[in-house]
Design an enzyme around this catalytic site. Structure first.
Site, PDB file in Angstrom:
ATOM      1  N   SER A  42     -63.453 -64.541  48.767  1.00  0.00           N
ATOM      2  CA  SER A  42     -63.710 -64.934  47.387  1.00  0.00           C
ATOM      3  C   SER A  42     -64.948 -65.831  47.305  1.00  0.00           C
ATOM      4  O   SER A  42     -66.019 -65.431  47.744  1.00  0.00           O
ATOM      5  CB  SER A  42     -62.452 -65.612  46.819  1.00  0.00           C
ATOM      6  N   ASP A 194     -58.980 -59.420  45.550  1.00  0.00           N
ATOM      7  CA  ASP A 194     -59.464 -60.654  46.161  1.00  0.00           C
ATOM      8  C   ASP A 194     -59.010 -60.804  47.617  1.00  0.00           C
ATOM      9  O   ASP A 194     -57.829 -60.678  47.936  1.00  0.00           O
ATOM     10  CB  ASP A 194     -58.946 -61.840  45.342  1.00  0.00           C
TER      11      ASP A 194
END
Length: 341
Positions: A42, A194
């Site tokens: 991320s 993610d």
């Protein structure tokens, strides 16, 4: 004193990743640390790639400028759906200001509507920022830093790591694809979310695929919260924190236990045992500072907030360098038993 080579693991955490910017900026400014490999998920993946791209083009100064350019661009961006970044959100719960209220309302709607409904065009300001700043083709060909970018397969919930030679814009966007905010990112027919859901950050590739004996983890976790959440909002926030920390805690526990076993053995029969005996862990974090921040502040991209996080990162890294640089290559500078209570 000669330079020391390390690998670095960078956690994700939305705009809290600006703390990591500050840490990296201070390490680059110091000049005594060389970076062999970086893993990230991320926001950690964003920092990793931007730093490596800057190093490739302009050395340490180029990397510092690249990180600065990236985060300043983030501070002028917008949330999915075209909502402007909050302009007056304080370090705490972030309930002040018109833009902050709009952001809070948008995040509330994500509990009931998918990003395909709220953001049907799939707008993502990061796509424009990254495509302007990063030459992915050149990175695949020339980047000397070993990168390990974490993503999560939507179909199985398992980790997929992308290396330096596989890096694309979609890979980086996939690593930061929050399921409630963004459309999934498709790569070679597979949908990804993610990377922090499955590794935040990945540790194993820095042990097995790099030579450096020192791993520096830059963590964005707050201090442990001993209070049991009671409200729906508190429960939701805590569940999110758990989901993004479980994989990392599991991998870290396995590493520490393997290291303890290798160190207690009378003989080292295998390469991994010998590697673990001389593999050292280091932490740069600021749990007390992070505990002051509301979970919603991860979506706060106000310039003053970003700058405050950067400054705290620089301060924390400076303290760590003063206390621990001389110990690199000889011992871990964090108490391993405190990592896994």
């Amino acid at each position: 004193m000669r330079n020391k080579t390390v690998t670095i693991g960078l956690q994700g955490g939305g705009s809290h990743g600006a703390f990591t910017w500050g840490v990296l900026d201070r390490l680059l400014e110091d000049g005594r640390i060389d970076i062999e490999g970086i893993s990230g998920a991320s926001a950690g993946a964003m920092n990793a790639v931007v730093l490596a791209h800057g190093l490739m083009l302009g050395g340490r100064d180029g990397a510092r400028q690249a990180l600065k350019d990236f985060w300043e661009s983030v501070a002028t961006g917008a949330l999915p759906g075209g909502i402007a970044s909050p302009g007056t959100m304080p370090l705490g719960d972030g309930t002040q200001g018109g833009a902050a209220a709009a952001m809070k309302a948008y995040l509330f709607m994500t509990r009931f509507f998918s990003p395909y409904q709220l953001n049907p065009l799939g707008m993502n300001p990061l796509r424009d920022i990254l495509s302007r700043q990063i030459d992915f083709e050149r990175m695949r060909a020339e980047c000397a830093v070993a990168l390990f970018i974490a993503t999560t397969r939507v179909s199985t919930g398992t980790l997929r790591l992308f290396g330096t030679r596989e890096l694309t814009l979609d890979v980086l966007l996939a690593s930061a694809c929050l399921p409630t905010l963004h459309h999934s990112i498709e790569i070679d027919g597979e949908a990804y979310w993610d990377g922090g859901l499955s590794a935040n950050p990945p540790i194993a590739p820095l042990l097995h695929q790099c030579a450096a004996n020192d791993l520096v983890l830059v963590l964005l976790q707050p201090s442990p919260n001993r209070e049991t959440p009671a409200s729906a909002d508190e429960i939701s926030r805590r569940l999110t924190e758990i989901s993004f920390n479980t994989a990392f805690s599991t991998e870290l526990r396995a590493l520490v236990q393997a290291k303890w076993a290798a160190e207690r053995a009378f003989f080292s029969f295998g390469r991994l045992d010998r590697r673990l005996r001389h593999f050292y862990l280091h932490l740069i974090d600021s749990p007390a500072f992070m505990s002051r921040l509301h979970t919603l502040s991860k979506a706060n991209t106000d310039a003053a907030f970003i700058a405050a996080l950067r400054d705290e990162g620089r301060r924390s890294a400076g303290q760590w360098l003063t206390r621990n640089f001389a110990r690199l290559g000889s011992r871990s500078t964090c108490e391993l038993d405190t990592l896994l209570p």
